[in-house]
Design an enzyme around this catalytic site. Structure first.
Site: not given
Length: 594
Positions: A388-389, A392, A395
């Site tokens: 998940h992190e 980010h 991105h």
């Protein structure tokens, strides 16, 4: 686990490399003094933005100063989060936090002055000066808000009152996190444990039904005692937002929240409509859960317990990295290389230490690496958090690499998409490769729970928000009993006839801090739906799916979020993304219901 290590006892290879931002405090202090002397010169441009050359000069100086301030801010906060008991770094953080408010006041004149200029004049200056062309979208965005920007005096008055207008949120935060206590309950081993907001999530997942029932009744019993205070607090928060919306000449609070990012109001309302048309899927899930748990009757406190208990496996960090890399293979070599370089170059602070901030996040600036804070504890959930992190962070990596500084940040509407796409690819991978039937069912239930809590639940929240704002906008007051009734009815509608809607749940609205950030929660559902759509097209190997997705990652904030997603093949103005997520939910129900 043994005793928690001190920061200095953790091997450097497990820590993020913050020294790449500043080598030491002396270097930080030197830059801080330079920033303070340079930043004051921004005020000199007030009243002088009368031609394109002067505007460009200001924009360039503002970027230089903002980038310096950003680095100072990030370093101080990252160092503080490493050990929140370290007074030196707490002092550093405090110093930059106070200064950032001062810095904001130096640039407050810019938007009002741009809005005072004729729109035609700005367009001509952009055409005339090549270097201004890259700011075209920024100017269009400012000009779009012209009807909602007030006079300089009024803006200053609202800014001065902002702290007072935010009071309900501050009161709710202190009341629920500091002042409220929930007494003690017995855990699964019969030990008396103090119930807190922090450990409630563990107890509500307990396989011992008496434990989760006791936690549920105790927690909501305490909220119920304060329901009138909490209702007043929420009403005041909503009225405050409605007031700001009206003063800024928006037609509604919903428009005030969505219009700045050019999100059509129908995106919000259609998401709720699609959900209402598909509630039978959630009713079916409740029914299957009841059957798999072997219950005569299912209650609200049974919703979070896993339907299949499996022994927790230890997943060492390096093994977790391998799992995530395998799961993300469909994203291609380039993406995997960035991921691996992040692991090797010191993006991640991996393990817990004494005083380290809890939870997990991804952060960084235009001139720093992306940084990831983890508290990795060798659980499968930690592997998911890593995916998940890093979603980010990659991105951010792409958007900073491909976009100029002023377009490198992305909106909240897009923020959760990349992280959730990674999670989606990971859970698909884990389900597909699992051969043990019980473990497979456990993973399927995990994805079902993700969709239930992130899409169904958040859109139920969104429906509640819309009702409360519109009711108060009409001048109709809402009491604790009114809030309770609306919440009760929504739970009945969403969860169906199979479940007993316990009276304690009626006051759950009072526990949700997100209701103090108006029309925020729907973005969890839309973000999840967009991520599901990306993951599906990538896994199915659709033509250019990976390139389109990377186009989304590279776009940063160079356009409005709806357009960025649409260009990448996900149209959030249609029902399709949420309907596709619901199809996946039904597919998972078929897998588990045998």
């Amino acid at each position: 686990m043994g005793e928690l290590k001190k920061r200095e006892e953790i091997d450097n290879k497990f820590k993020w490399n913050v020294d790449k931002v500043f080598k030491n405090i002396e270097e930080w202090e030197k830059d801080f003094q330079v920033l303070k002397s340079e930043a004051v010169t921004l005020k000199d441009y007030s009243g002088k933005l009368t031609n394109g050359e002067k505007i460009l000069e200001y924009l360039k100086l503002n970027e230089k100063i903002s980038r310096k301030a950003e680095k100072l801010y990030i370093y101080a906060h990252l160092k503080s989060d490493e050990d929140t008991s370290n007074a030196t770094y707490q002092g550093l953080m405090s110093k930059i936090d106070i200064y950032m408010a001062e810095l904001a006041s130096y640039t407050a004149f810019f938007v009002p002055e741009i809005l005072n200029l004729e729109e035609e004049f700005i367009k001509k200056e952009i055409e005339r000066i090549d270097e201004l062309k890259e700011y075209k979208f920024s100017f269009e965005d400012i000009l779009k808000e012209k009807p909602h920007i007030l006079s300089k005096d009024m803006e200053e008055l609202l800014a001065a009152a902002s702290d007072c207008l935010d009071a309900p949120s501050a009161i709710h935060n202190i009341l629920t996190n500091a002042d409220m206590t929930f007494g003690k309950i017995n855990d699964e081993d019969g030990n008396e444990i103090e119930l807190t907001e922090g450990n409630y999530s563990e107890f509500i997942r307990s396989k011992n039904r008496e434990v989760r029932k006791a936690a549920f009744e105790k927690l909501f019993g305490e909220y119920s005692k304060l329901k009138n205070t909490l209702a007043t607090s929420l009403s005041c928060s909503i009225k405050s937002f409605n007031f700001s919306s009206k003063v800024r000449k928006y037609n509604s609070a919903l428009e005030a929240s969505l219009k700045p990012n050019n999100i059509p109001l129908d995106v919000y309302k259609n998401a709720i409509k699609v959900m209402n048309n598909n509630l039978s899927s959630l009713h079916r899930y409740v029914s299957i859960k009841k059957k798999l748990l072997g219950l005569d009757e299912i209650h609200m406190y049974d919703l979070y317990v896993p339907v299949i208990e499996v022994q927790k496996e230890k997943v060492e960090f390096n093994d977790g990295v391998k799992v995530v890399l395998d799961a993300l293979k469909p994203l291609g070599e380039e993406y995997l290389n960035i991921f691996e370089s992040g692991i090797n170059d010191g993006w991640i602070d991996i393990y817990e230490n004494k005083g380290k901030r809890g939870g997990a996040y991804s952060w960084g600036g235009y001139d720093t690496m992306p940084y990831v804070l983890l508290n990795y504890n060798n659980q499968l959930e930690d592997v998911s958090t890593l995916a998940h992190e890093m979603g980010h962070s990659i991105h951010s990596y792409y958007s900073r690499k491909e976009q100029p500084y002023h377009y490198a940040g992305y909106t909240l509407f897009c923020a959760e998409v990349a992280s959730t796409t990674n999670e989606s690819l990971l859970i698909h991978y884990l389900i597909d490769k699992e051969t043990d039937e019980r473990k497979k069912l456990h993973l399927i239930n995990q994805e079902l729970e993700q969709i239930r809590t992130t899409v169904f639940r958040q859109l139920m929240f969104a429906e509640f928000e819309l009702y409360t704002h519109e009711t108060l906008e009409k001048g109709i007051p809402l009491t604790a009993e009114d809030y309770n009734k609306v919440w009760h009815d929504l739970n009945v509608k969403y969860f169906g006839e199979e479940i007993i809607i316990d009276k304690e749940i009626d006051v759950e609205w009072s526990r949700i801090p997100h209701f103090y950030s108006d029309f925020y929660v729907y973005q969890y559902a839309t973000g999840y739906a967009a991520a599901s759509a990306f993951a599906k097209s990538i896994l199915e190997g659709k033509e250019n799916a990976v390139e389109k997705y990377k186009g989304f990652l590279k776009a940063g904030g160079s356009d409005y979020p709806i357009n960025i997603l649409k260009n990448a093949g996900v149209d959030m103005t249609t029902d399709e993304p949420i309907e596709a997520t619901l199809r996946r939910f039904n597919e998972l129900l078929d897998m588990i219901d045998r």
